[in-house]
Design an enzyme around this catalytic site. Structure first.
Site, PDB file in Angstrom:
ATOM      1  CG  ASP A  46      16.148 -52.706  31.433  1.00  0.00           C
ATOM      2  OD1 ASP A  46      16.994 -51.840  31.183  1.00  0.00           O
ATOM      3  OD2 ASP A  46      15.691 -53.480  30.574  1.00  0.00           O
ATOM      4  CG  ASP A  79      13.684 -56.950  28.607  1.00  0.00           C
ATOM      5  OD1 ASP A  79      14.379 -56.021  29.076  1.00  0.00           O
ATOM      6  OD2 ASP A  79      13.418 -57.043  27.395  1.00  0.00           O
ATOM      7  CG  ASP A 111      18.057 -55.632  33.187  1.00  0.00           C
ATOM      8  OD1 ASP A 111      18.551 -54.513  33.360  1.00  0.00           O
ATOM      9  OD2 ASP A 111      17.348 -55.921  32.212  1.00  0.00           O
TER      10      ASP A 111
END
Length: 642
Positions: free
Chosen positions: A325, A635, A639
């Site tokens: 990410d 985070d 995700d």
């Protein structure tokens, strides 16, 4: 189904509610009907399940069989040694995994949130789990949104949705009905979502979904259908175990048959065959594997990493693709001023995230910004025309407010400006807050000389239209149309590097001038521009080099805009500086292609932008089908399924 494409009046009818909210009686009824506003979590893994899981290994099963057989034929010493090895492996594996589960449980224990709602026309605070569809929630800066809701009132409201969509900037919200039902979550400007938080302004919204029916809940639901797969090491050990078992049986049977042909008794050859089988099993192999993995886990613990399963350590060693990410992982999710345009120059600012340490450079020369007239004025405007707060207590910096405004405060602090002293020297006497229509904010201050001055910040195209003069090298000059056009080109150039650009201007006010916004915000003096971005973490570039040297391909998958993703990817070396768009794919483009087509091109794509959690799962699956061992890091809740 599509509250973002439904008018406010229609929403009230569908949800059978009013602007004054639900009655207590109706709210209790709905709480029974819809259930509590919380996510259903998977059942906790019991210690017994963790313990029994240690016995699923093929080699452990073979060793247990060997133990039983050894005892049956009277080889008590062999049986004791083998069972000791088995239990050593089991206890080591159980201890490690049980500790990891306990550590994860501790991380999950967060304070129970509350929500402010209208019930019977009165504002009350209730636990967030008691919010129901049809409730009217009140939102202010700093609030965490308790459920998915359609906005019915929005006053300069901005919401940080990074955890859900990956968007690095707070999203300005409004109440306008959207024309299309099929719109990505990130573009639903009239909705607020569970788990996100308001950074600026205030609003009211009618709750449209709670618990597992929210966007957050849908992602949590996806997680519950994720199948646990065997790791490469488990598959190899299982393969070795099966073949060891088969070969042992074949060889032992052959030896037993040959012995009988040579005149030995059936019982004698059975004992010989079984003894040979026990000898053929590598009793120490499970112990060696378990101890090696446990050592790896301990090394990870020293680096503050919790490893749930022992075998995951070895799998990390097999990884050849890392999907990462962007917002909050490659970057800090902290806006930082990178460039300041003033006096016809671009000044570079160093530093990362909300760190107050940084330097100012004119080309390659380090400069003191307080010695440069226009630069110190730009920084002063950014710091005073600002509602964010920065406090330093015992060397710890506390920041409150909109990330963009925090970035402006940080750039002033980097220049050595004392914010408390500045506020005392230039006390604020009036404010015209930022709103999404005006696209600017104005504050009026007293100067040390006793004069009144207006400081204005906002969208460059708006501010430049309101300016009649420009501050250049300590002098005020007329702002010509040619100069205005040049400045807009510079804004475009900064924006093409994914910088969010704000313009700074001022105006000296007459002592008798009334505080009429239209009069104050005209004939302004343009001073400069501040360009900011959510920059990569300092440790990312060395980590990228390490991955490249190890033969690991890194792929960036983000919900943020394409331009921002490309700028960050180029900075960390994921894309070449002159790279074409062929290595970048957006969520909209992903929707146009099939899984088979994605598999054909997945090797060539390094950056995916504006993608949803479902897209991230598709990308990971496409890579796995090509034979890659894939790691996913991020985070945000968006995700988690991938």
């Amino acid at each position: 189904d599509n509250p973002h494409a439904t008018s406010i009046e229609e929403i009230f009818k569908i949800l059978k509610t009013t602007p004054n909210g639900l009655s207590d009686k109706e709210a209790k009824k709905r709480l029974e009907q819809y259930g509590p506003n919380e996510l259903i979590t998977a059942k906790k893994i019991s210690p017994l399940k963790i313990l029994l899981g240690q016995f699923k290994d093929v080699l452990v099963i073979i060793l247990l069989i060997a133990t039983v057989v050894s005892m049956l034929i009277g080889e008590i010493l062999d049986a004791t040694v083998i069972i000791a090895i088995v239990f050593a492996c089991v206890i080591l594996g159980f201890t490690q995994e049980y500790r990891a589960e306990k550590a994860l449980e501790a991380l999950k224990k967060l304070a129970a949130p509350t929500a402010r709602v209208l019930r019977d026309g009165k504002i009350i605070e209730i636990p967030a789990r008691e919010v129901v569809p049809g409730d009217i929630i009140l939102i202010e800066a700093g609030d965490r949104i308790p459920a998915d809701a359609r906005l019915i009132e929005a006053v300069n409201l901005q919401v940080d949705e990074a955890v859900l969509t990956g968007e690095s900037m707070p999203v300005p919200k409004n109440t306008d009905t959207l024309p299309e039902a099929k719109i990505p979550v990130a573009d639903r400007k009239n909705m607020v979502f569970m788990g996100t938080h308001a950074t600026y302004g205030r609003g009211k919204a009618v709750v449209t979904a709670t618990g597992m029916a929210t966007e957050f809940g849908k992602i949590a639901g996806m997680l519950q259908y994720v199948e646990e797969e065997k790791t490469p090491l488990q598959e190899r050990l299982e393969h070795v175990g099966k073949w060891l078992g088969i070969l042992s049986l074949v060889v032992c049977s052959a030896v037993a048959v040959l012995g009988i042909f040579r005149g030995h008794t059936l019982l004698e050859m059975f004992i010989w065959g079984v003894s040979l089988a026990v000898a053929a099993v590598p009793e120490a192999l499970p112990a060696v594997v378990t101890i090696s993995l446990a050592v790896g886990v301990q090394r990870m613990v020293k680096r503050n990493a919790i490893v749930r399963k022992l075998y995951a350590v070895e799998t990390l060693g097999c990884v050849n693709v890392i999907c990462s990410d962007k917002t909050g992982t490659i970057t800090k999710n902290e806006m930082t001023v990178r460039e300041i345009y003033v006096n016809d120059k671009v000044i570079k600012v160093t530093g990362s995230g909300f760190d107050t340490k940084g330097e100012f450079y004119d080309g390659n020369a380090k400069i003191n910004p307080q010695n440069i007239d226009g630069l110190s004025l730009v920084l002063r405007i950014g710091a005073l025309c600002n509602n964010a707060q920065l406090e330093t207590k015992s060397k710890k910096v506390t920041l409150v407010g909109d990330p963009t405004e925090i970035a402006l405060l940080i750039s002033a602090v980097k220049a050595g400006i004392n914010l408390k002293e500045l506020s005392k020297t230039y006390p604020r006497i009036r404010e015209f807050p930022f709103d999404s229509i005006r696209k600017r904010m104005t504050t009026i201050h007293m100067t040390p000389e006793g004069d009144k001055i207006a400081y204005v910040k906002g969208a460059p195209e708006v501010i430049l239209q309101l300016c009649s003069h420009i501050y250049l090298n300590g002098k005020v000059k007329e702002l010509t149309e040619e100069k205005r056009r040049q400045l807009l080109e510079i804004v475009q150039e900064m924006a093409s590097r994914a910088l969010r650009v704000l313009a700074m201007a001022y105006k000296k006010l007459d002592e008798t001038e009334e505080y009429i916004i239209e009069n104050i915000e005209k004939n302004l003096i343009f001073v400069g521009l501040q360009g900011m971005i959510d920059p990569p973490r300092e440790e990312v570039i060395p980590a990228m080099k390490l991955c490249k040297d190890a033969g690991i391909k890194v792929v960036m998958i983000t919900g943020d805009h394409k331009l921002t993703a490309i700028a960050v990817a180029k900075e960390i070396g994921l894309l070449e500086k002159e790279s074409e768009d062929k290595h970048v794919l957006t969520g909209a483009e992903l929707d146009e292609i099939s899984d088979e087509e994605l598999e054909k091109i997945v090797d060539n794509i390094s950056v995916y932008a504006r993608v949803s959690p479902e897209h991230k799962v598709r990308i990971v699956n496409a890579l796995k089908k090509k034979g890659y061992v894939v790691a996913m890091t991020g985070d945000g809740v968006n995700d988690a399924p991938a």
